[in-house]
Design a protein around this motif. Sequence first.
Motif, mmCIF file in Angstrom:
data_model
loop_
_atom_site.group_PDB
_atom_site.id
_atom_site.type_symbol
_atom_site.label_atom_id
_atom_site.label_comp_id
_atom_site.label_asym_id
_atom_site.label_seq_id
_atom_site.Cartn_x
_atom_site.Cartn_y
_atom_site.Cartn_z
ATOM 1 N N ILE A 82 1.041 -1.226 0.011
ATOM 2 C CA ILE A 82 0.070 -0.039 -0.086
ATOM 3 C C ILE A 82 0.829 1.270 -0.167
ATOM 4 O O ILE A 82 1.189 2.027 1.036
ATOM 5 N N PRO A 83 1.300 1.757 -1.085
ATOM 6 C CA PRO A 83 1.922 2.994 -1.339
ATOM 7 C C PRO A 83 1.458 4.074 -0.825
ATOM 8 O O PRO A 83 0.048 4.259 -0.677
ATOM 9 N N GLY A 84 2.173 5.246 -0.455
ATOM 10 C CA GLY A 84 1.564 6.369 0.050
ATOM 11 C C GLY A 84 0.594 7.090 -1.003
ATOM 12 O O GLY A 84 -0.597 7.442 -1.053
ATOM 13 N N LEU A 85 1.231 7.229 -2.301
ATOM 14 C CA LEU A 85 0.486 7.520 -3.489
ATOM 15 C C LEU A 85 0.901 6.883 -4.668
ATOM 16 O O LEU A 85 2.003 6.027 -4.880
ATOM 17 N N VAL A 86 -0.097 6.755 -5.696
ATOM 18 C CA VAL A 86 0.171 5.618 -6.685
ATOM 19 C C VAL A 86 -0.532 6.454 -8.003
ATOM 20 O O VAL A 86 -1.462 7.152 -7.922
ATOM 21 N N LEU A 87 0.232 6.479 -9.157
ATOM 22 C CA LEU A 87 -0.381 6.898 -10.279
ATOM 23 C C LEU A 87 -0.726 5.747 -11.267
ATOM 24 O O LEU A 87 0.356 4.747 -11.519
ATOM 25 N N VAL A 88 -1.887 5.525 -11.705
ATOM 26 C CA VAL A 88 -2.484 4.367 -12.283
ATOM 27 C C VAL A 88 -2.789 4.598 -13.725
ATOM 28 O O VAL A 88 -3.513 5.797 -13.734
ATOM 29 N N ASP A 89 -2.843 3.578 -14.554
ATOM 30 C CA ASP A 89 -3.596 3.911 -15.889
ATOM 31 C C ASP A 89 -5.022 3.763 -15.472
ATOM 32 O O ASP A 89 -5.732 3.075 -14.736
ATOM 33 N N ALA A 90 -5.756 5.112 -15.985
ATOM 34 C CA ALA A 90 -7.089 5.276 -15.869
ATOM 35 C C ALA A 90 -8.170 4.003 -16.171
ATOM 36 O O ALA A 90 -8.909 3.901 -15.414
ATOM 37 N N ALA A 91 -7.561 3.272 -17.402
ATOM 38 C CA ALA A 91 -8.849 2.358 -17.640
ATOM 39 C C ALA A 91 -8.761 1.174 -16.622
ATOM 40 O O ALA A 91 -9.591 0.588 -16.539
ATOM 41 N N ALA A 92 -7.341 0.865 -16.321
ATOM 42 C CA ALA A 92 -7.164 -0.112 -15.282
ATOM 43 C C ALA A 92 -7.893 0.151 -14.127
ATOM 44 O O ALA A 92 -8.510 -0.801 -13.206
ATOM 45 N N ALA A 93 -7.576 1.585 -13.571
ATOM 46 C CA ALA A 93 -8.345 1.897 -12.349
ATOM 47 C C ALA A 93 -9.843 1.905 -12.563
ATOM 48 O O ALA A 93 -10.518 1.321 -11.291
ATOM 49 N N GLU A 94 -10.467 1.825 -13.563
ATOM 50 C CA GLU A 94 -11.639 2.062 -13.437
ATOM 51 C C GLU A 94 -12.355 0.666 -13.480
ATOM 52 O O GLU A 94 -13.632 0.197 -13.038
ATOM 53 N N GLN A 95 -11.611 -0.450 -13.874
ATOM 54 C CA GLN A 95 -12.050 -1.758 -13.658
ATOM 55 C C GLN A 95 -11.692 -2.535 -12.454
ATOM 56 O O GLN A 95 -12.276 -3.549 -12.041
ATOM 57 N N ALA A 96 -11.058 -1.734 -11.514
ATOM 58 C CA ALA A 96 -10.491 -2.420 -10.579
ATOM 59 C C ALA A 96 -11.413 -2.321 -9.455
ATOM 60 O O ALA A 96 -12.302 -1.226 -9.512
ATOM 61 N N THR A 97 -11.410 -3.059 -8.164
ATOM 62 C CA THR A 97 -12.151 -2.923 -7.295
ATOM 63 C C THR A 97 -11.343 -2.736 -5.786
ATOM 64 O O THR A 97 -11.652 -1.639 -5.388
ATOM 65 N N VAL A 98 -10.777 -3.808 -5.360
ATOM 66 C CA VAL A 98 -9.972 -3.453 -4.027
ATOM 67 C C VAL A 98 -8.832 -3.414 -4.258
ATOM 68 O O VAL A 98 -8.030 -3.239 -3.386
ATOM 69 N N ALA A 99 -8.129 -3.897 -5.526
ATOM 70 C CA ALA A 99 -6.520 -4.007 -5.597
ATOM 71 C C ALA A 99 -6.292 -3.624 -7.134
ATOM 72 O O ALA A 99 -7.177 -4.019 -8.064
ATOM 73 N N VAL A 100 -5.215 -3.148 -7.266
ATOM 74 C CA VAL A 100 -4.717 -2.973 -8.912
ATOM 75 C C VAL A 100 -3.429 -3.889 -9.048
ATOM 76 O O VAL A 100 -2.364 -3.586 -7.996
ATOM 77 N N PRO A 101 -3.201 -4.212 -10.267
ATOM 78 C CA PRO A 101 -2.203 -5.198 -10.272
ATOM 79 C C PRO A 101 -0.916 -4.144 -10.722
ATOM 80 O O PRO A 101 -1.158 -3.057 -11.207
ATOM 81 N N ALA A 102 0.190 -4.794 -10.263
ATOM 82 C CA ALA A 102 1.396 -3.683 -10.474
ATOM 83 C C ALA A 102 1.723 -3.264 -11.868
ATOM 84 O O ALA A 102 2.123 -2.377 -12.203
ATOM 85 N N HIS A 103 1.221 -4.152 -12.972
ATOM 86 C CA HIS A 103 1.704 -3.886 -14.128
ATOM 87 C C HIS A 103 0.692 -2.769 -14.908
ATOM 88 O O HIS A 103 0.989 -2.088 -15.724
ATOM 89 N N ASP A 104 -0.292 -1.897 -13.979
ATOM 90 C CA ASP A 104 -1.010 -1.220 -14.389
ATOM 91 C C ASP A 104 -0.403 0.312 -13.636
ATOM 92 O O ASP A 104 -1.271 1.151 -13.667
#
Length: 227
Positions: A82-104
């Motif tokens: 659980i990092p302090g801040l994370v920059l994530v691909d928006a399409a992947a973030a939209e599909q995520a629920t409780v966790a995001v895979p590292a490759h996104d």
Amino acid sequence: MSCLRGHVGPWTLADVLALPEDPAQRVELVGGQLMMSPAHGLPHQRASHRLHNLLDQAAESAGVDVEVFEAINIIVPDGLLIPGLVLVDAAAAEQATVAVPAHDVLLVVEIASPSTRVTDRKLKPSLYAAAGIRHYWRIELDPAPRLLAGDLHAGASGVPAQRSVRPCRRRSSSPGPSGSPGRRSATGGPCRRSRSGRSRIPDAEYAYAQHRSHIAAHRRRPHAPHR
């Protein structure tokens, strides 16, 4: 968290994701073992909030599909962080629920505090690198705030190549208290200073420039279809 005491054997990702939310502590998973840390104090939250806003502004200005999150679950090969801040691909973030895979994940930021200083400096960079996350920033608040921008793919022997950034390096034409040119933050306002006279916020200009470079790399990166 009383549900932790009755657990037998190594913890799994499913076990951790099934735990109830606890605002008083953060629970991460590394190699089947839980790694717990208390809720962060006001200096940590202040730095996180300000950097979050800067990254949001940079993404909006560049017009790219990324999102900035604070303290979300990231799935890595060794478990869950659980990092302090994370920059994530928006399409992947939209599909995520409780966790995001590292490759996104495009960028992770940790803000060192007394309870996490060792893990943020030594353990987590190697875990993020093993997960394929290239860009790792660490904000050190003591003895004076500074931002260390790390390229986890450029270091030798697993040690990230880092650049230490000191706050508020740009000078304005307006005079300071003693008649000398006043120091101002990259956002145009005066630097916020602590009692020691040092700036209390990370260098916004450098953070913005680094974020734009991540966005350019994100545009060039081929995207695998999301499942």
